[in-house]
Every structure is written in C-alpha cells, then in structure tokens.
Scaffold this motif. Structure first.
Motif, mmCIF file in Angstrom:
data_model
loop_
_atom_site.group_PDB
_atom_site.id
_atom_site.type_symbol
_atom_site.label_atom_id
_atom_site.label_comp_id
_atom_site.label_asym_id
_atom_site.label_seq_id
_atom_site.Cartn_x
_atom_site.Cartn_y
_atom_site.Cartn_z
ATOM 1 N N ASN A 384 51.945 -25.370 -120.443
ATOM 2 C CA ASN A 384 51.820 -25.421 -121.976
ATOM 3 C C ASN A 384 50.954 -25.736 -122.987
ATOM 4 O O ASN A 384 51.103 -25.897 -123.849
ATOM 5 C CB ASN A 384 53.512 -26.493 -121.389
ATOM 6 N N GLN A 387 48.237 -24.274 -123.256
ATOM 7 C CA GLN A 387 49.084 -23.125 -123.644
ATOM 8 C C GLN A 387 48.847 -22.744 -125.162
ATOM 9 O O GLN A 387 48.766 -22.284 -126.724
ATOM 10 C CB GLN A 387 49.423 -22.133 -123.049
ATOM 11 N N GLY A 447 58.971 -22.023 -117.384
ATOM 12 C CA GLY A 447 58.738 -23.357 -117.082
ATOM 13 C C GLY A 447 58.926 -24.796 -116.522
ATOM 14 O O GLY A 447 59.023 -25.622 -115.716
HETATM 15 MG MG MG Z 1 55.786 -23.248 -119.733
#
Ligand code: MG
Ligand code: ATP
Length: 492
Positions: A384, A387, A447
């Motif tokens: 995360n 990203q 996630g």
């Molecule tokens: Mg994620």
C-alpha cells in the motif's frame, strides 16, 4: 437525578448491598424507636397511676381533723380551715411519696405548702389552679426536666363534699423509669446488632449470588465480541430471569457460530472451486496466443485482456482464501520469528521493483506466529505504502519494543494520504478510498481487511493515522502511518 445516576453508575453488588442494608437499618431504627416510645409511655403511665393511687388513698383516709372544712358548729370549737390543715396534708403526701416536690395551692392560687425549692417545676398561677378545679376536669400530668433529670408533674384537685379546696401538685421522679428505659435501650441496641450482622452477611451472599451469573454473561459477551465464537456462559441450571437470559444468549451464540462457520466455509469453497477454471482459462489464453502469433492485433489485444483479467481474478480469489483462513484458529505453539529478517526481505523485494525503503529494526525483536501470516501482514502494508506514494516520496519501516511489552512495527509514507471520511472504513472488506474503483488507482480493497484479520488472529492490534497531502507528490509531515502491535517473545 442522583439516585438514578447512583443506581446506573455503580455495580449491581454495591447497589443491592447498600440499598438493602440501608433498608434493614432504617427498619431496625423505626422498630427500635417505636418500641422504646411505646414502653416509655407505658412505664410513665404505670408510675403515674401508682402515684395517683397512693395520693388518692391518702386523701380518702386523711385524719378526722382534716374532714370538716369550713363548717363552724355553734358551741363547739370551730373546725380547722383548709388553710390550716392543708400544709399537714401536704406533709403527709411528701412523707408518703419520698423524693419529689409536693406543693398545695389554695383555690385562689396562693401557695399553701411546698416541701422544697422549685428545681425547674413550674409554678401554678390562679388561672391554672382555676382550670384544674373547673368541674369535670381530670388530674393533669405534664413533662418537665431539670438538672438532667426528667420528671412528670401531676396536678389533681382536692375536693371534699363537692367543694373545691385547692390543688395538689406532686412531681413523679424519673429515677426508676429511667433505669428501666436504659435497660430497654441497651436491649434494643443489642438485638439490632445481633440481627444486623447475619442480615449483612446474608445480603452480601445474595448480592454475590445474583450478580455472579450476570458477571459471567458479561465476560462471555466480551469474549464473543473479541471474536471467540466458542465462548458460552454455561449457565443452564437456574430458573430465574438471569439464567433464562443466559440460556437465550448461549443458544444465540450457537446459531451465530454456525452461521459464521457456514459463511466462512462458503467463501473458502467458492474460492477454491474458482481456482481451477481460472487456471484453465489462463492456460488456454496463453496457448491461443502462442499458437496464433500472427493473428490480427485486435485478437492479440483481446487475448492479453483475458490474461490480465484472469490474473486479477486469481489475485482476488487468493485474497478471499487468505481471508477465510485468517479467521481460522492457528496453532499456538508456533516458533518465534525474527521481525528483522522479515522486514529485510521485504525491503529487498521492494528494491527489485526499483523502490528504496528505509528500514530501522533492532535485530533481537521477535514475535510468535506463522511466518507466512507475518510476511503477509507487513507485505500488504508495504505494498500500500509503495502503491499510494509517488516514486519521489519516501517509505519507511520502523520496528521497536513498545512500553506495553509489544513489538510495534510502523509502515509510514509521505504519499497522498487518506481523507478523514475514508479513514474509519479502510479496514472493511472491499473498501477503497477511490470510489470509482478504477483499475489503475488500486486493487480489490481486501489488503487491509486481510491485515486486520491476521493481526487479530495473532492477538495483536493495528492502527492507522493519515494526513492527506496536496499536491500528491508528498512532503514531510503528511502521508500515512500504519502501526501493528504484536505480543513480543524471545528470539530463539
Ligand atoms: Mg492494498
Ligand atoms: P488490495 O490491497 O486488496 O489490492 P487496495 O490496496 O485498494 O487493494 P487496501 O489495501 O485494503 O485495498 O486499502 C484500502 C484503501 O485504503 C485503498 O484503496 C487506498 O485508497 C487506501 N490506502 C491504504 N493504504 C494507503 C496508503 N499508504 N496511502 C494512501 N491510501 C491508502
């Protein structure tokens, strides 16, 4: 309202014990005071009655020279007047009653006789004497106290042959009555205490007996709330309302557990069943691409799209499987895992994706748990951070031993951050801050839900803080920090 606040604000045992105790004490005081007042009244009446009887008897049997008041017979020595013999009668009464003040008033209110100083006994005036002598009036008694002693004052009219001569006032000393009253007070006090001690013990026992099933119910509800779906109150025996609630709670827990299990089984089975056709689809798309390398560009594009979407579906199915597995209990006797090693490997993987990640972790930090779960937790968080942070931003991993004895791992970035509207929901399944669900701006939204479930299964906690930043390139003081806390253990 204070009593209501007190009832809701205190625990059940305290409310029950204190209010019943207050009621018990109030009842005892009321009964004690009532009995005391009744007996006191009775004792005074008896004592007054005896005194009255004695005085009346003296009056009835007074000597002859006190009999013919004011009658003057011609030729004989005139009889003595009341003013002359009255003091003698007063003397007789004083000798007979012993202690106490005796006074005799004439009908005009003049004091004829007194055997001692007043000592707090009120004087009678002419009006008071006239009132006592008025026809039909009864002997009067009143209370008085002086020098710490209480006494009764009896006033009775002296009437002979229908003529009112005067008033006799006698004080009835309280000595005998007081001794008896003191004994009575002591007796009542001892009885109250003797009843209070077993009463209080009984109250304690009752409050404990009533509150303990409720306490058990509360503990079970808390355990269920924390995810232990096997928790039960086990209170089946009693017949009162609390036991009925406990039995209803247990049956609800059984149904809840069954429903959770079937839901979990469904997700696991469905994901598992989807895996095979997806693998086949992916293989077929590859075969088609390889067997027709010269096919027209449109067909090539369609085949690439199929392959990409199948891969995406594969990821989603794997996430769903992971999520359903995370909720299953894992063996507790797993080995200690080094946090340092896991974070190091993740940093290395990130460097292969051409991203630099800062890492600060003492070598001795370790936690107990399946390594795959730990790797997944920190892997998802790092994914995360990478990203949602532009390549110009910074991403850091930091691990330390917190004051509460937990290993804390912080994954922080200075990316675009999450708005305060989205922040409370990011751990929900399929939740994404980008509501358009555009492919390029994120994954499936599972996630963080996986992180939450895995951390919980390891008896840890996870917390997220974020400050959205503009422009999205990121700058110091803004971005997102996720902190995972897990119980620390010694490194093997
Ligand atoms: Mg994620
Ligand atoms: P998945 O991880 O399943 O591929 P995802 O990343 O979208 O998909 P989560 O990891 O659960 O899903 O994150 C949920 C949402 O929280 C994301 O869509 C993103 O909007 C926001 N988010 C999570 N971490 C960060 C972060 N470090 N910075 C900014 N936003 C974040």
């Amino acid at each position: 309202m204070v009593p209501r606040d007190w009832v809701w604000g205190s625990n059940l045992r305290t409310v029950l014990t204190r209010s019943c105790l207050a009621l018990l004490v109030a009842t005892q005081v009321a009964v004690g005071v009532g009995v005391f007042a009744l007996v006191e009244h009775f004792l005074w009446r008896t004592s007054d009655g005896q005194l009255l009887e004695a005085v009346r008897s003296l009056w009835e049997h007074r000597p002859a020279f006190m009999q013919g008041e004011n009658s003057e017979l011609p030729g004989l020595r005139p009889h003595l007047t009341f003013s002359e013999w009255g003091p003698h009668f007063g003397q007789m009464v004083a000798v007979s009653v012993g202690r106490g003040l005796v006074r005799i008033y004439r009908d005009d209110g003049a004091l004829l006789f007194a055997n001692g100083p007043a000592r707090g006994v009120p004087d009678l005036d002419a009006a008071a004497v006239a009132k006592i002598l008025s026809p039909g009036s009864l002997p009067q008694s009143m209370n008085a106290s002086s020098e710490g002693q209480r006494f009764h004052i009896l006033c009775l009219p002296l009437v002979a042959r229908g003529q009112c001569l005067g008033v006799l006032q006698v004080t009835n000393s309280s000595e005998g009555v007081e001794v008896q009253l003191r004994k009575l007070a002591l007796f009542i006090l001892l009885c109250s205490l003797a009843a209070l001690v077993p009463g209080y013990l009984w109250l304690l026992w009752l409050a404990h007996t009533l509150a303990s099933p409720l306490e058990r119910l509360k503990q079970t509800a808390l355990r269920m709330g924390a995810g232990d779906l096997q928790a039960r109150t086990g209170l089946g025996g009693g017949r009162n309302e609390v036991f009925a609630v406990a039995a209803a709670f247990d049956s609800m827990a059984v149904r809840l557990q069954a429903s959770f299990q079937s839901q979990r089984r469904f997700v696991a089975d469905a994901s598992h069943e989807l895996k095979t056709p997806l693998t086949t689809l992916s293989g077929m798309a590859e075969v088609l691409q390889m067997s027709n390398p010269c096919s027209d560009p449109q067909t090539q594009k369609a085949l690439r799209t199929i392959e990409r979407e199948v891969e995406r579906m594969n990821g989603l199915v794997s996430d769903l499987l992971e999520l359903s597995r995370a909720e299953e209990p894992h063996p507790q006797d797993v080995a200690a895992v080094s946090i340092h090693e896991i974070l190091d490997e993740l940093v290395e993987e990130a460097s292969m994706r051409a991203r630099t990640v800062g890492c600060e972790c003492p070598a001795e930090l370790a936690v107990r748990g399946p390594e795959s779960r730990l790797r997944r937790i920190f892997g998802n968080l790092l994914d995360n951070a990478l990203q949602y942070t532009p390549s110009t931003g910074t991403v850091c991993l930091r691990a330390y031993l917190s004051d509460s004895g937990m290993v804390a791992v912080e994954v922080s970035d200075n990316g675009a951050g999450i708005s305060s509207d989205d922040l409370p929901h990011v751990f929900e399944r399929f939740y994404r801050a980008d509501h358009s669900r555009a492919r390029r701006s994120g994954g499936t939204g599972l996630g963080l839900a996986i992180v939450w479930s895995l951390v919980e299964s390891l008896q840890g906690q996870v917390e997220i803080r974020s400050t959205p930043g503009f422009p999205p390139e990121g700058y110091p003081g803004q971005g997102t920090t996720v902190t995972v806390r897990l119980p620390a253990c010694r490194r093997p």
